[in-house]
Design an enzyme around this catalytic site. Structure first.
Site, PDB file in Angstrom:
ATOM      1  N   HIS A 237      -5.052   1.758 -14.517  1.00  0.00           N
ATOM      2  CA  HIS A 237      -5.510   1.236 -13.214  1.00  0.00           C
ATOM      3  C   HIS A 237      -6.617   0.189 -13.402  1.00  0.00           C
ATOM      4  CE1 HIS A 237      -5.225   2.515  -8.767  1.00  0.00           C
ATOM      5  NE2 HIS A 237      -5.683   1.286  -8.825  1.00  0.00           N
TER       6      HIS A 237
ATOM      7  N   PRO B 173       0.835  -1.203   0.000  1.00  0.00           N
ATOM      8  CA  PRO B 173       0.000   0.000   0.000  1.00  0.00           C
ATOM      9  C   PRO B 173       0.866   1.248   0.000  1.00  0.00           C
ATOM     10  CG  PRO B 173       0.005  -1.016   2.176  1.00  0.00           C
ATOM     11  CD  PRO B 173       0.819  -1.901   1.295  1.00  0.00           C
TER      12      PRO B 173
ATOM     13  N   GLU C 221      -2.214  10.131 -11.732  1.00  0.00           N
ATOM     14  CA  GLU C 221      -3.202   9.464 -12.590  1.00  0.00           C
ATOM     15  C   GLU C 221      -4.627  10.007 -12.470  1.00  0.00           C
ATOM     16  OE1 GLU C 221      -2.826   5.487 -10.743  1.00  0.00           O
ATOM     17  OE2 GLU C 221      -4.974   5.588 -10.367  1.00  0.00           O
TER      18      GLU C 221
ATOM     19  N   ASP D  78       0.498   0.195 -14.071  1.00  0.00           N
ATOM     20  CA  ASP D  78      -0.970   0.259 -14.064  1.00  0.00           C
ATOM     21  C   ASP D  78      -1.439   1.388 -13.154  1.00  0.00           C
ATOM     22  OD1 ASP D  78      -3.557  -0.847 -14.811  1.00  0.00           O
ATOM     23  OD2 ASP D  78      -3.728  -1.447 -12.714  1.00  0.00           O
TER      24      ASP D  78
ATOM     25  N   ALA E 171       0.329  -1.291  -7.887  1.00  0.00           N
ATOM     26  CA  ALA E 171      -0.058  -0.936  -6.513  1.00  0.00           C
ATOM     27  C   ALA E 171      -0.509   0.525  -6.439  1.00  0.00           C
ATOM     28  CB  ALA E 171       1.107  -1.221  -5.573  1.00  0.00           C
ATOM     29  N   ARG E 172       0.421   1.438  -6.296  1.00  0.00           N
ATOM     30  CA  ARG E 172       0.094   2.863  -6.267  1.00  0.00           C
ATOM     31  C   ARG E 172       1.188   3.638  -6.981  1.00  0.00           C
ATOM     32  NH1 ARG E 172      -4.338   1.693  -5.419  1.00  0.00           N
ATOM     33  NH2 ARG E 172      -5.781   2.362  -3.787  1.00  0.00           N
TER      34      ARG E 172
HETATM   35  C1  COI Z   1      -7.893  -0.475  -4.759  1.00  0.00           C
HETATM   36  O1  COI Z   1      -8.676  -1.404  -4.521  1.00  0.00           O
HETATM   37  O2  COI Z   1      -7.412   0.215  -3.846  1.00  0.00           O
HETATM   38  C2  COI Z   1      -7.567  -0.181  -6.137  1.00  0.00           C
HETATM   39  O3  COI Z   1      -6.483   0.264  -6.400  1.00  0.00           O
HETATM   40  C3  COI Z   1      -8.644  -0.327  -7.160  1.00  0.00           C
HETATM   41  C4  COI Z   1      -9.140   0.977  -7.676  1.00  0.00           C
HETATM   42  C5  COI Z   1     -10.394   0.789  -8.448  1.00  0.00           C
HETATM   43  C6  COI Z   1      -9.352   2.038  -6.650  1.00  0.00           C
END
Ligand code: COI
Length: 330
Positions: A295, A206, A263, A258, A233-234
């Site tokens: 994403h 995360p 973004e 991704d 991930a992020r």
């Molecule tokens: C998440 O579940 O945190 C994701 O990155 C998916 C996204 C649709 C917000």
């Protein structure tokens, strides 16, 4: 009891509607995001359901408290865009969906890596121009690679299983090692050790303040020549400018992104008639060895159904029993 859900897409609607009918709970579906302008739409509801990677409006939890809203249930896992301190201060419980489908994301990460290893973008471009020759774009095999997995939660674990199935050597790093994985001996002691040994680095952690730009200029300089980078991930985990430089000096052989640090105003928007102003992303997009996706790693039928139903059930549990297994504001 009345719920309102924001940012609802057509592919989510049947799951919302079936649940509402079965549970005899009114659920209003709104296609807009939850922001400063739309916040007042929540008045009169018991629960708010949302899904977005952009920040939630300032003062949202105080507003919910005043309105008597009992819970915010997000339909995704990441809580990095939420002010949980404000949620706790206003005593508004927040739930997430911790495991809607770890495999959706893990499978997508592996898919992207395989495409990079076999240079499919280049072949697609060549074939579109009717150039059907092979050389010099020879591929590489996953089983000859050491895959470094950063973050060994549910998604990291699913990815490890798939990589091991391909015969790759897997090493991992996590601040909180998993005891079962530890017994397999796959953890390396430091992030630096992983950066130095891995042929592929895949991120499954995360975004926290301490991991912002985890892969920065210094980190890229520690990596093996010809490393592949996968990020589902992020975006904020990678310093995009440093990645672009590392691609240019061939330290990085390819990258699949991704998620991207800026973004929010770009991904999942139709910008065909409206150019975006992000020179780094623009440059990344035209690299033949970079795969950018908006994403979508999570975006499978299984995951979407689970996201909707688990979030609704969590909201109902908080409204009726004052608790849920998926509370992130414990
Ligand atoms: C998440 O579940 O945190 C994701 O990155 C998916 C996204 C649709 C917000």
């Amino acid at each position: 009891m009345k719920f309102i859900a924001f940012d609802v897409r057509d592919d989510e609607k049947p799951y919302f509607q079936a649940w509402a009918k079965q549970n005899k709970i009114e659920v209003t579906l709104d296609s807009g995001v939850l922001d400063e302008r739309t916040l007042k739409k929540t008045t009169g509801y018991d629960a708010v359901l949302a899904l977005q990677t952009r920040s939630y409006p300032e003062g949202m939890f105080e507003f919910f408290k005043k309105q008597g809203i009992k819970v915010l249930s997000i339909r995704n896992v990441g809580v990095d865009n939420l002010d949980l301190t404000a949620a706790k201060a206003s005593q508004i419980p927040v739930t997430n969906v911790p495991a809607y489908s770890p495999n959706a994301i893990a499978e997508f990460s592996v898919t992207q890596l395989l495409q990079l290893l076999r240079q499919t973008t280049i072949f697609r471009q060549k074939i579109a121009a009717h150039d059907f020759r092979w050389a010099p774009f020879i591929g590489e095999e996953l089983r000859s690679k050491t895959v470094g997995v950063i973050g060994t939660g549910r998604i990291g674990k699913a990815a490890i299983k798939i990589y091991q199935g391909f015969g790759a050597r897997v090493i991992a790093y996590d601040l909180y090692p998993d005891p079962k994985l530890k017994s397999q001996g796959i953890y390396v002691p430091t992030l630096a050790a992983l950066l130095q040994q891995a042929d592929v680095i895949t991120l499954h952690l995360p975004a926290t303040a301490q991991d912002c730009y985890l892969l920065d200029e210094k980190a890229f300089s520690q990596m093996k020549q010809g490393v592949y980078i996968i990020n589902t991930a992020r975006g904020i985990l990678i310093e995009s400018k440093a990645l672009l430089a590392a691609l240019k000096n061939h330290r990085v052989a390819g990258a699949a992104l991704d998620t991207y640090e800026n973004e929010n105003s770009i991904f999942n928007h139709d910008l065909r008639a409206q150019p975006f102003n992000d020179p780094i992303l623009a440059e990344l997009l035209v690299q033949p060895n970079v795969l950018i996706t908006p994403h979508i790693a999570f975006y499978t039928k299984t995951a979407v159904e689970n996201m909707v139903l688990i979030a609704l059930n969590s909201a109902k549990a908080v409204c009726q029993q004052g608790k849920s297994d998926n509370l992130v504001t414990k």
